[in-house]
Each structure stands twice: as structure tokens, then as C-alpha cells.
Design an enzyme around this catalytic site. Structure first.
Site, mmCIF file in Angstrom:
data_model
loop_
_atom_site.group_PDB
_atom_site.id
_atom_site.type_symbol
_atom_site.label_atom_id
_atom_site.label_comp_id
_atom_site.label_asym_id
_atom_site.label_seq_id
_atom_site.Cartn_x
_atom_site.Cartn_y
_atom_site.Cartn_z
ATOM 1 N N ASP A 18 0.811 -1.225 0.000
ATOM 2 C CA ASP A 18 0.000 0.000 0.000
ATOM 3 C C ASP A 18 0.841 1.269 0.000
ATOM 4 O O ASP A 18 0.477 2.278 0.605
ATOM 5 C CB ASP A 18 -0.972 -0.002 1.208
ATOM 6 C CG ASP A 18 -1.785 -1.273 1.260
ATOM 7 O OD1 ASP A 18 -2.175 -1.757 0.177
ATOM 8 O OD2 ASP A 18 -2.009 -1.793 2.365
ATOM 9 N N LYS A 21 1.699 2.124 -5.142
ATOM 10 C CA LYS A 21 2.214 1.567 -6.404
ATOM 11 C C LYS A 21 1.256 1.869 -7.555
ATOM 12 O O LYS A 21 1.679 2.203 -8.658
ATOM 13 C CB LYS A 21 2.400 0.043 -6.265
ATOM 14 C CG LYS A 21 3.427 -0.342 -5.214
ATOM 15 C CD LYS A 21 3.520 -1.846 -5.032
ATOM 16 C CE LYS A 21 2.301 -2.457 -4.377
ATOM 17 N NZ LYS A 21 2.076 -2.050 -2.971
ATOM 18 N N HIS A 46 -4.880 -1.760 -5.597
ATOM 19 C CA HIS A 46 -4.127 -0.610 -6.101
ATOM 20 C C HIS A 46 -5.108 0.495 -6.473
ATOM 21 O O HIS A 46 -6.078 0.254 -7.186
ATOM 22 C CB HIS A 46 -3.288 -1.012 -7.323
ATOM 23 C CG HIS A 46 -2.234 -2.029 -6.992
ATOM 24 N ND1 HIS A 46 -1.384 -2.567 -7.915
ATOM 25 C CD2 HIS A 46 -1.885 -2.595 -5.798
ATOM 26 C CE1 HIS A 46 -0.554 -3.414 -7.317
ATOM 27 N NE2 HIS A 46 -0.845 -3.465 -6.036
ATOM 28 N N THR A 306 -7.452 -1.244 1.023
ATOM 29 C CA THR A 306 -8.178 -1.121 -0.254
ATOM 30 C C THR A 306 -8.968 -2.400 -0.537
ATOM 31 O O THR A 306 -10.028 -2.362 -1.137
ATOM 32 C CB THR A 306 -7.151 -0.880 -1.394
ATOM 33 O OG1 THR A 306 -6.298 0.191 -1.002
ATOM 34 C CG2 THR A 306 -7.817 -0.513 -2.700
ATOM 35 N N ASP A 340 2.515 14.384 2.062
ATOM 36 C CA ASP A 340 1.532 15.367 2.554
ATOM 37 C C ASP A 340 0.900 14.946 3.883
ATOM 38 O O ASP A 340 0.472 15.794 4.671
ATOM 39 C CB ASP A 340 0.421 15.570 1.505
ATOM 40 C CG ASP A 340 -0.193 14.253 1.057
ATOM 41 O OD1 ASP A 340 0.552 13.397 0.551
ATOM 42 O OD2 ASP A 340 -1.418 14.077 1.248
ATOM 43 N N GLY A 422 -0.184 13.795 -2.973
ATOM 44 C CA GLY A 422 -1.632 13.588 -3.019
ATOM 45 C C GLY A 422 -1.931 12.452 -3.967
ATOM 46 O O GLY A 422 -1.050 12.017 -4.724
HETATM 47 P P1 GDP Z 1 -0.829 0.291 -3.515
HETATM 48 O O1 GDP Z 1 -1.407 -0.994 -3.027
HETATM 49 O O2 GDP Z 1 0.640 0.377 -3.303
HETATM 50 O O3 GDP Z 1 -1.206 0.615 -4.934
HETATM 51 O O4 GDP Z 1 -1.467 1.444 -2.587
HETATM 52 P P2 GDP Z 1 -3.022 1.587 -2.177
HETATM 53 O O5 GDP Z 1 -3.761 2.094 -3.349
HETATM 54 O O6 GDP Z 1 -3.515 0.345 -1.520
HETATM 55 O O7 GDP Z 1 -2.900 2.653 -1.032
HETATM 56 C C1 GDP Z 1 -2.353 3.919 -1.255
HETATM 57 C C2 GDP Z 1 -3.417 4.980 -0.911
HETATM 58 O O8 GDP Z 1 -2.815 6.234 -0.844
HETATM 59 C C3 GDP Z 1 -4.500 5.102 -1.971
HETATM 60 O O9 GDP Z 1 -5.703 5.475 -1.355
HETATM 61 C C4 GDP Z 1 -3.979 6.218 -2.865
HETATM 62 O O10 GDP Z 1 -5.013 6.914 -3.562
HETATM 63 C C5 GDP Z 1 -3.349 7.108 -1.840
HETATM 64 N N1 GDP Z 1 -2.193 7.890 -2.270
HETATM 65 C C6 GDP Z 1 -1.200 7.572 -3.132
HETATM 66 N N2 GDP Z 1 -0.248 8.523 -3.143
HETATM 67 C C7 GDP Z 1 -0.665 9.464 -2.267
HETATM 68 C C8 GDP Z 1 -0.077 10.677 -1.777
HETATM 69 O O11 GDP Z 1 1.005 11.088 -2.161
HETATM 70 N N3 GDP Z 1 -0.783 11.375 -0.848
HETATM 71 C C9 GDP Z 1 -1.999 10.946 -0.375
HETATM 72 N N4 GDP Z 1 -2.615 11.684 0.538
HETATM 73 N N5 GDP Z 1 -2.563 9.802 -0.800
HETATM 74 C C10 GDP Z 1 -1.888 9.065 -1.716
HETATM 75 P P1 IMO Z 2 -0.916 -4.228 -2.237
HETATM 76 O O1 IMO Z 2 -0.506 -4.727 -3.595
HETATM 77 C C1 IMO Z 2 -0.929 -4.750 2.133
HETATM 78 C C2 IMO Z 2 -0.835 -8.868 3.625
HETATM 79 C C3 IMO Z 2 -2.134 -9.238 4.318
HETATM 80 C C4 IMO Z 2 -1.607 -10.239 5.341
HETATM 81 C C5 IMO Z 2 -0.520 -10.968 4.566
HETATM 82 C C6 IMO Z 2 -0.961 -12.292 3.969
HETATM 83 O O2 IMO Z 2 -2.231 -3.567 -2.222
HETATM 84 O O3 IMO Z 2 0.181 -3.414 -1.628
HETATM 85 P P2 IMO Z 2 -2.593 -12.938 1.979
HETATM 86 O O4 IMO Z 2 -4.074 -12.689 1.802
HETATM 87 O O5 IMO Z 2 -1.764 -12.332 0.888
HETATM 88 O O6 IMO Z 2 -2.273 -14.362 2.222
HETATM 89 O O7 IMO Z 2 -2.222 -12.154 3.339
HETATM 90 O O8 IMO Z 2 -0.129 -10.092 3.522
HETATM 91 N N1 IMO Z 2 -1.015 -8.329 2.254
HETATM 92 C C7 IMO Z 2 -1.005 -7.032 1.974
HETATM 93 N N2 IMO Z 2 -0.918 -5.946 2.769
HETATM 94 N N3 IMO Z 2 -1.028 -4.595 0.797
HETATM 95 C C8 IMO Z 2 -1.103 -5.662 -0.019
HETATM 96 O O9 IMO Z 2 -1.090 -5.576 -1.365
HETATM 97 C C9 IMO Z 2 -1.128 -6.949 0.564
HETATM 98 N N4 IMO Z 2 -1.216 -8.197 0.073
HETATM 99 C C10 IMO Z 2 -1.141 -9.033 1.120
HETATM 100 O O10 IMO Z 2 -2.738 -8.128 4.936
HETATM 101 O O11 IMO Z 2 -1.002 -9.562 6.414
HETATM 102 MG MG MG Z 3 -2.904 -1.670 -1.728
#
Ligand code: GDP
Ligand code: IMO
Ligand code: MG
Length: 431
Positions: A18, A21, A46, A306, A340, A422
């Protein structure tokens, strides 16, 4: 000029997932023609924000938001076809076109079956304190069957319906014995499962392709490719904080087998890290702030899963852990996200080492027993009060924020070339 404008790029998480990416892959894909998911499954979530619209993807590569980009789901992914079509239908309803024109799935990809999700949930709820805190998407049991081989089903198997029927019925009868004895769970009825997967298979077949061969041809044609990592290095099955990890090779190293490309394919390794740390589920987290700082970060950063909506555990930036992840992945540049979120704090802290049994540990050991005992050594830097989400140039950031970026860059040892302030595409500052 930044390097991701030339050559092929792998984007991957440097923490526990999270990191943003999705946002950065979307940003980089302006300069690419192909996006490839190479690991994990619908446990990933994502997020992409485009012009105020928010989209979450679990299985679809983020390149679907860029017209003309080809998206590939490669062999390293485990595919839940029901979730895939829910995602495709949801995107289509919102005007995002998804068809075999812009999405292909490897015939080598393994399928998540209903029993995998059932086993994941049953094992978690019967594990008490030692539960991993999985997403219950059936990820671990599907990869376990992939290694087991005789109990696995791949996308390729969907095209032979009689064989599929026979396999589902025999796997179910074996599973039912295990479910009864281990979890006292009700037996699976193989027939409706077969009918569901037969129908899903008929819908999936136009998307099925030889992804490895497509990638070879794209490389020969000089097309620019982005490999979209899911999860992160510290959740990697081999190199993460085992056993509190996911079940795939989700550091940058997983891309070669997960996509079926040789190492020379990729020139740019863009690690994504947030300006602090988060984790969902169980496992060691040395810099966790189970206090008002953690709550401040969670609320400002909207740190809720997410995929599962679980509140994410939040803490200070851990330079020891990220340096390990960055070195492991051969990071050539870094995108620093969510800077931020830290605005408004008097002081920002960075973990620069660990105390362990009376001595100092200046490197990360991804080992539960050590991590459970370490105490972080913090360096404190002055915070900044101003909101920075309206900044559009790196130079506009407050001096304290720039100092923070510089300090973590020198601790991690890789160039921070992008700073995100952001969730929108436009809130990305080149440095
Ligand atoms: P990923 O799994 O790595 O793609 O990340 P996620 O989408 O699960 O979580 C990142 C969260 O942060 C999402 O809600 C994005 O919209 C948000 N986000 C990404 N970059 C920024 C940032 O620079 N600032 C803020 N405030 N939110 C961000
Ligand atoms: P993205 O791509 C955050 C964590 C789960 C749990 C562990 C094992 O959005 O960054 P699983 O269901 O994969 O067997 O769970 O891994 N986990 C993540 N945490 N972001 C993810 O993906 C994750 N994918 C798995 O919360 O602790
Ligand atoms: Mg994520």
C-alpha cells in the site's frame, strides 16, 4: 530526464504494501505501451485517482486507464476469475473499456478455486493468536496447490471442459476429507463449482494468450514495458518477515519467473515507499505507533485497506527496513509517496537502527524472533506545518520537508526522483 522515460521499468513496494504503487504505475504508464502484473492475486488493492474519480484494482493491471496500452496478467499471478469479471464489469460500467484488445491472461496462470478461499478463511479463524491476518482471498492455498501440482488447476485447463469436470470432481472429493477432519466444515458440491468455472472459462478464453511469447515480441519491437509489482519486498515469501508475509515472490526479484522474462529485460527498478510505515494483518512492526501519532497518520492518510477495509497499523519511517528492501531489489530510483500526510507534526521521526539485546543492529534481519525483540533508535527532525498537497514543483516544498526527503534518501541509499503529495496524477513532483 528521469530514467523511466527510457527502457523498461519494474515498480515495486519497499515496505509492507500500500505504498501507492497503483498511483505511480499509472503515472509512469504515460510513457509505456505494456503493463504486466507478475505476482499475487486479488489480495492486492491498487488505487488510481484520475480527475477526481477513484478506481481500485485487484487483478487488472493499472494500464487499463490508458487507452492504447496492452495489459498482461502473467503466470506468477493467481487468478480468481469471478473477481476478475466483477472488476471488468465494474470498470466497463464506469466507462473504462476492458476487452481482449487491451487485456490478455497467461495460459500458465493458476486459478483460485472456491476451496482455496474456504481453506484460507477456515485456517485463519482456527489459528487464534497465530493467525497471519490474510485477506482470505485464497492466495496461500492456491500457491500451495501450484507447488503440489496434482491438485492445481491452470487457466489452460479451462479450455478442455470434460477434463475440467473430471479434475474438479476428483479434487473436491479429496478436499472434502480434509475439510471434514481438519475444520469440521461442510462438504463441497463439485457440480455447481464445475458449472461456474466452465462458464467463467468460456468468458475468459478470448483473453487467454501466451504472455511470455507476447512479451518477447514486444521487447523485440522496442515497446516500453512496465512491470506492476503487487504487495512489497517485506511481504515476499522468501525475503519478507516470514511467516507474516504473502505467498508470492513479490519483491522486484519475482518479476523474472513471474512474468517469464530474462533479467536484461528491465533497466529501471522504481521502488515505492511511503513517508512513514504501515502494515495490515499480523507480524512484527518495530516502528508501530499504537498511539495518537498512529491515529493522526491513519486519519490523514486514509489508511484503511483497499481490499479488506481493515484499519492499517501505522508508524514512523523505518530506514533500516527500507534499506534492506531497496538493496534486495536493486532499486535504481525511488518514488516517495504520501509526504503530505506528515504535514502538521512538530517533529518527524526516522528509525535509523535497532537496539537488540544490549547491542546495536544497523541492518535488517527479516526474522521474527529478532524483530520481535528490537527497539528502534530514532532520529528526530523538525516537522512542517504547511499543507503541501497543492505544491506542483519540488522547490515549493517547505525546507523541513525537503530536509526530511534528503535524510531518508541518504539513509536508504537510493535516489528519490519523485515525491507524491496527493493521490491525483497531478500531485506528483519530479525532483
Ligand atoms: P498500492 O497498493 O501500493 O497501490 O497502494 P493503495 O492504493 O492500496 O494505497 C495507497 C493509498 O494512498 C490510496 O488510497 C492512494 O489513492 C493514496 N495515495 C497515493 N499517493 C498518495 C499521496 O502522495 N498522498 C496521499 N494523501 N494519498 C496518496
Ligand atoms: P498491495 O498490492 C498490504 C498482507 C495481508 C496479510 C498478509 C498475507 O495492495 O500493496 P494474503 O491474503 O496475501 O495471504 O495475506 O499479507 N497483504 C497485503 N498488505 N497490501 C497488499 O497488497 C497486501 N497483500 C497481502 O494483509 O497480512
Ligand atoms: Mg494496496
Amino acid at each position: 530526464m528521469t530514467s523511466f522515460l527510457q527502457g523498461n521499468t519494474c515498480v515495486f513496494g519497499l515496505q509492507w504494501g500500500d505504498e501507492g504503487k497503483g498511483k505511480i504505475v499509472d503515472y509512469i504508464t504515460e510513457h509505456a505501451e505494456v503493463v504486466v502484473r507478475y505476482c499475487g492475486g486479488a489480495n492486492a488493492g491498487h488505487t488510481v485517482r484520475i480527475g477526481g474519480e477513484k478506481y481500485s484494482t485487484h487483478l487488472l493491471p493499472v494500464g487499463i486507464f490508458r487507452p492504447g496500452v496492452m495489459n498482461l496478467i502473467a503466470n506468477g499471478v493467481v487468478l480468481d476469475p469471478e473477481t476478475l469479471f466483477q472488476e471488468i464489469d465494474g470498470m466497463t460500467a464506469r466507462g473504462v473499456a476492458v476487452s481482449p484488445q487491451n487485456l490478455r491472461v497467461s495460459y500458465k496462470t493458476h486459478l483460485v478455486m472456491p476451496w482455496h478461499k474456504q481453506e484460507d478463511a477456515a485456517r485463519e479463524s482456527s489459528s487464534g493468536e497465530s493467525a497471519i491476518g490474510t485477506t482470505k482471498r485464497g492466495i496461500g492455498p492456491t500457491y500451495a496447490d501450484k507447488m503440489q501440482r496434482s491438485t492445481a488447476i491452470r487457466v489452460a485447463d479451462l479450455q478442455f471442459e470434460e477434463r475440467l469436470e473430471q479434475r474438479i470432481s476428483s479434487i473436491c472429493s479429496e478436499r472434502n476429507k480434509v475439510l471434514k477432519v481438519l475444520y469440521d466444515a461442510p462438504p463441497l458440491d463439485w457440480k455447481p463449482i464445475f458449472e461456474q468455472y466452465r462458464d467463467l472459462g468460456r468468458r475468459l478464453l478470448p483473453y487467454v494468450d501466451d504472455v511470455g511469447h507476447l512479451l518477447l515480441n514486444y521487447r523485440k519491437a522496442g515497446k516500453r514495458i512496465v512491470f506492476e509489482g503487487a504487495h512489497a519486498a517485506l511481504l515476499d515469501i522468501d525475503h519478507g518477515t516470514y511467516p507474516y508475509v504473502t505467498s508470492s515472490s513479490c519483491s522486484a526479484l519475482g518479476l523474472y519467473t513471474g512474468a517469464g522474462v530474462p533479467p536484461q529485460t528491465v533497466q529501471n527498478f522504481v521502488g515505492i515507499m511511503k513517508a512513514y510505515s504501515t502494515r495490515v494483518g499480523g507480524g512484527p512492526f518495530p516502528t508501530e505507533q499504537d498511539n495518537s501519532t498512529g491515529i493522526y497518520i491513519r486519519e490523514r492518510g486514509n489508511e484503511y485497506g483497499t481490499t479488506t477495509r481493515r484499519p492499517r497499523r501505522c508508524g514512523w519511517f523505518d530506514a533500516v527496513a527500507v534499506q534492506y528492501a531497496s538493496d534486495l531489489c536493486g532499486t535504481t530510483e525511488i518514488a516517495l509517496t504520501l509526504l503530505d500526510v506528515l504535514s502538521g507534526l512538530d517533529v518527524v521521526k526516522i528509525c535509523v537502527g535497532y537496539k537488540h539485546r544490549g547491542s546495536t543492529l544497523d541492518y535488517f534481519r527479516a526474522d521474527m524472533d529478532t524483530l520481535a525483540e528490537v527497539e528502534p533508535i530514532y532520529e528526530s527532525l523538525p516537522g512542517w506545518k504547511a499543507e503541501i498537497s497543492a505544491c506542483r514543483h519540488y522547490a515549493e516544498l517547505p525546507g523541513e520537508a525537503k530536509n526530511y526527503v534528503k535524510r531518508i534518501e541518504s539513509l536508504v541509499g537510493a535516489k528519490i526522483s519523485m515525491v507524491s503529495v496527493g493521490p491525483e496524477r497531478t500531485q506528483t513532483l519530479m525532483r
